[in-house]
Design an enzyme around this catalytic site. Structure first.
Site, PDB file in Angstrom:
ATOM      1  N   ALA A  10     -17.965 -25.616 -10.548  1.00 58.49           N
ATOM      2  CA  ALA A  10     -17.285 -26.368 -11.603  1.00 58.49           C
ATOM      3  C   ALA A  10     -16.141 -27.220 -11.074  1.00 58.49           C
ATOM      4  O   ALA A  10     -15.657 -28.110 -11.750  1.00 58.49           O
ATOM      5  CB  ALA A  10     -16.754 -25.405 -12.674  1.00 58.49           C
ATOM      6  N   ARG A  15     -10.791 -33.994  -3.148  1.00 57.44           N
ATOM      7  CA  ARG A  15     -10.630 -34.516  -1.783  1.00 57.44           C
ATOM      8  C   ARG A  15     -11.869 -35.232  -1.245  1.00 57.44           C
ATOM      9  O   ARG A  15     -11.838 -35.799  -0.155  1.00 57.44           O
ATOM     10  CB  ARG A  15     -10.202 -33.383  -0.829  1.00 57.44           C
ATOM     11  CG  ARG A  15      -8.718 -33.083  -0.956  1.00 57.44           C
ATOM     12  CD  ARG A  15      -8.283 -32.105   0.097  1.00 57.44           C
ATOM     13  NE  ARG A  15      -8.718 -30.749  -0.219  1.00 57.44           N
ATOM     14  CZ  ARG A  15      -8.992 -29.820   0.691  1.00 57.44           C
ATOM     15  NH1 ARG A  15      -8.926 -30.092   1.973  1.00 57.44           N
ATOM     16  NH2 ARG A  15      -9.349 -28.607   0.321  1.00 57.44           N
ATOM     17  N   LYS A  22     -18.953 -33.147  -6.439  1.00 55.28           N
ATOM     18  CA  LYS A  22     -18.980 -32.703  -5.033  1.00 55.28           C
ATOM     19  C   LYS A  22     -20.312 -32.086  -4.623  1.00 55.28           C
ATOM     20  O   LYS A  22     -20.853 -32.421  -3.563  1.00 55.28           O
ATOM     21  CB  LYS A  22     -17.847 -31.714  -4.785  1.00 55.28           C
ATOM     22  CG  LYS A  22     -17.879 -31.133  -3.381  1.00 55.28           C
ATOM     23  CD  LYS A  22     -16.577 -30.529  -2.969  1.00 55.28           C
ATOM     24  CE  LYS A  22     -16.384 -29.154  -3.540  1.00 55.28           C
ATOM     25  NZ  LYS A  22     -15.136 -28.548  -3.024  1.00 55.28           N
ATOM     26  N   GLN A  75     -18.153 -24.350 -17.637  1.00 55.56           N
ATOM     27  CA  GLN A  75     -16.754 -23.920 -17.652  1.00 55.56           C
ATOM     28  C   GLN A  75     -15.962 -25.198 -17.966  1.00 55.56           C
ATOM     29  O   GLN A  75     -15.735 -26.022 -17.090  1.00 55.56           O
ATOM     30  CB  GLN A  75     -16.357 -23.351 -16.289  1.00 55.56           C
ATOM     31  CG  GLN A  75     -14.947 -22.798 -16.259  1.00 55.56           C
ATOM     32  CD  GLN A  75     -14.445 -22.551 -14.843  1.00 55.56           C
ATOM     33  OE1 GLN A  75     -14.905 -23.175 -13.884  1.00 55.56           O
ATOM     34  NE2 GLN A  75     -13.483 -21.652 -14.715  1.00 55.56           N
ATOM     35  N   GLY A 141      -7.651 -17.261   1.354  1.00 55.31           N
ATOM     36  CA  GLY A 141      -7.167 -15.958   0.932  1.00 55.31           C
ATOM     37  C   GLY A 141      -7.264 -14.989   2.111  1.00 55.31           C
ATOM     38  O   GLY A 141      -8.209 -15.050   2.890  1.00 55.31           O
ATOM     39  N   GLU A 156      -3.959 -14.623  -1.992  1.00 56.83           N
ATOM     40  CA  GLU A 156      -4.112 -16.058  -1.753  1.00 56.83           C
ATOM     41  C   GLU A 156      -2.969 -16.553  -0.869  1.00 56.83           C
ATOM     42  O   GLU A 156      -1.846 -16.031  -0.938  1.00 56.83           O
ATOM     43  CB  GLU A 156      -4.122 -16.814  -3.086  1.00 56.83           C
ATOM     44  CG  GLU A 156      -5.387 -16.601  -3.893  1.00 56.83           C
ATOM     45  CD  GLU A 156      -6.639 -16.938  -3.096  1.00 56.83           C
ATOM     46  OE1 GLU A 156      -6.851 -18.117  -2.773  1.00 56.83           O
ATOM     47  OE2 GLU A 156      -7.406 -16.005  -2.777  1.00 56.83           O
ATOM     48  N   LYS A 335     -47.174 -45.784   2.745  1.00 60.03           N
ATOM     49  CA  LYS A 335     -46.595 -45.258   1.501  1.00 60.03           C
ATOM     50  C   LYS A 335     -47.708 -44.886   0.537  1.00 60.03           C
ATOM     51  O   LYS A 335     -48.611 -45.698   0.318  1.00 60.03           O
ATOM     52  CB  LYS A 335     -45.697 -46.312   0.849  1.00 60.03           C
ATOM     53  CG  LYS A 335     -44.975 -45.778  -0.383  1.00 60.03           C
ATOM     54  CD  LYS A 335     -44.842 -46.775  -1.525  1.00 60.03           C
ATOM     55  CE  LYS A 335     -46.152 -47.126  -2.164  1.00 60.03           C
ATOM     56  NZ  LYS A 335     -46.014 -47.838  -3.455  1.00 60.03           N
ATOM     57  N   SER A 389     -57.422 -58.040  12.767  1.00 55.71           N
ATOM     58  CA  SER A 389     -55.975 -58.252  12.790  1.00 55.71           C
ATOM     59  C   SER A 389     -55.539 -59.285  11.771  1.00 55.71           C
ATOM     60  O   SER A 389     -56.284 -60.202  11.435  1.00 55.71           O
ATOM     61  CB  SER A 389     -55.552 -58.731  14.180  1.00 55.71           C
ATOM     62  OG  SER A 389     -55.803 -57.706  15.110  1.00 55.71           O
TER      63      SER A 389
END
Ligand code: UD1
Ligand code: CA
Length: 451
Positions: A10, A15, A22, A75, A141, A156, A335, A389
């Site tokens: 959450a 940073r 993130k 949350q 921690g 912590e 592909k 070709s």
């Protein structure tokens, strides 16, 4: 003992300096959250709960695309790791057994390590915390180990005394405990700390006060590497690749320069595959035993069968299915196409939305013109057909088994099996005219220079 996994994801990830949540940043061609999910899968959880907050809808969609059974809870406000784990509880209603808490931003934890945590639980510890010896303990921690070897508390960094801050055994954040026990302890956690958050880590001291035992087990620091910045992401990529390369070598893959081969989270490479330098695997690639991937190839979403030879300088895109002993050579792009057994496209081609029959030969510079500007169309090339070709195959079009297409053709109509198709301007040859033109041009140039 049944197991459930709770993945915390959450947090905002400030940073990262990014608009993307993130845990959706990519590591080894997969979102970070996919790595945590893959780690959790190794302990075969009965349920997996993902706690999302920032960018929740996007994160949930990415997670569901990988595992449609994952439970996602939100949350809304990030009030701490303890609060986050509590949000997962309703999704674990009726579940009895152990829960393992993992972080969505901690991608490198190994299955063995998670299993060791569960073994420590089975051996009698009520709570098991995954710790590590930190080279630079910084903001982690700290684990306070009691004289009897049990874990007394986690403090912590912000709340630690200078003496506690000198400890190097740190908290990875991962924890295992009986679900009901953990939920009960979390109910007692108060946000009376430097950050004003509900700390998951506080359950250790609370457990001890209740006469329960907690234990820390340690793993190598690299497994606990958490991604908080782009620099961390790059470090995690390097660590992932180092591990993937070592595993490939141990599994019988030959690599001339392993440090230049880049694997994805889900790459599958068989035994006795040889991989040249500078090869990149995107997501969803399987290479079967005995295939060869020469230098400078890029593969994604494709399957390469035994004995096939790819590259150097080839690109296999999603839907490329390369059958046994087929050859895909330099500057060839494939592909959404099946290249059947023993077929060859060795030079400078684009093959998209196609089937190349067994043993067919695709000449240098052949292009399937699969896109008309609006829709994609298919090209079918029969077995043992020969495409000269610099041929353009304007799809939809079929070339039958054993047919021959002359070099330089623009094929707009189907070619029946065994036929020869020539679709180019007829050559005219004028004896002596070349020489006469050159002489004329030279004399004109000389006259101009003299005047
Ligand atoms: C946490 C631990 C710390 C440990 C460190 C390891 C606590 C109180 N601290 O600290 O002991 O050394 O991880 O990296 O647990 N998250 C949520 N909701 C929240 C808060 C966090 O889902 O309200 C998630 C984050 O997205 C992240 C993880 O929990 O995946 C850890 O959160 P973070 O804020 O980074 O914890 P740290 O302060 O680093
Ligand atoms: Ca963190």
């Amino acid at each position: 003992m049944p197991v459930a996994a709770i993945l915390l994801a959450a947090g905002q990830g400030t940073r990262m300096s990014s608009d993307l949540p993130k845990v959706l940043h990519r590591l080894a061609a997969a979102p970070l959250v996919a790595h945590a999910m893959a780690a959790a899968r190794a302990i075969e959880p009965e349920r997996t709960v993902l706690v999302v907050g920032h960018g929740g809808a996007e994160v949930a969609a990415a997670a569901r695309a990988i595992d449609d059974e994952i439970a996602v809870v939100t949350q809304a406000e990030q009030k701490g790791t303890g609060h986050a784990v509590l949000q997962a509880q309703p999704a674990l209603d009726g579940f009895e057994g152990d829960v393992v808490v993992l972080y969505g931003d901690t991608p490198l934890v190994r299955p063995e390590t998670l299993r060791a945590m569960l073994e420590a639980r089975a051996a009698g510890a009520d709570l098991v915390v995954l710790g590590f010896e930190a080279a630079d303990p910084g903001g982690y921690g700290r684990l306070l180990v009691a004289p009897d070897g049990s874990l007394a508390a986690i403090v912590e960094a912000r709340d630690a005394t200078p003496e506690q801050r000198r400890l190097t055994l740190c908290n990875s954040g991962l924890m295992a405990a009986d679900r009901a026990t953990l939920a009960g302890l979390l109910g007692e956690v108060r946000p009376d700390n430097a950050k004003g958050e509900y700390y998951l880590t506080d359950v250790i001291a609370l457990a001890r006060a209740r006469g329960l035992t907690a234990r820390a087990i340690a793993c190598p620091e690299v497994e606990t590497l958490g991604v908080n910045s782009r620099a961390d992401l790059a470090a995690a990529e390097a660590a992932f690749q180092a591990r993937a390369r070592a595993e490939a070598l141990a599994n019988g893959v030959t690599m001339t320069d392993p440090g230049t081969v880049w694997f994805a989270l889900d790459t599958v490479i068989g035994r006795d595959v040889a991989i040249g330098p500078n090869v990149v695997f995107g997501p969803e690639v399987t290479v079967e035993s005995g295939a060869t991937i020469e230098a400078f190839c890029h593969l994604a979403g494709c399957h390469v069968s035994r004995g096939a030879v790819i590259g150097p300088f080839a690109r296999l895109r999603p839907g490329a299915e390369i059958a046994e002993d087929a050859h895909i050579g330099n500057f060839v792009e494939i592909k959404n196409a099946i290249v059947e057994e023993g077929a060859k496209a060795n030079h400078l081609s684009y093959i998209g939305d196609a089937r190349i029959g067994r043993g067919a030969n695709i000449g240098a510079g052949t292009i399937t013109c699969n896109y008309d500007g609006v829709s994609k169309h298919r090209t079918e090339i029969g077995e043992r057909a020969f495409i000269g070709s610099n041929t353009a195959l304007v799809a939809p079009v079929r070339v039958g088994d054993g047919a021959l297409v002359a070099a330089g053709s623009v094929v707009v109509a189907d070619v029946p099996a065994g036929a020869l198709a020539i679709a180019r301007g007829r050559q005219e040859t004028k004896p002596g005219l070349g020489l006469r033109i050159i002489e004329r041009l030279r004399s004109l140039k000389a006259q101009k220079a003299a005047s």
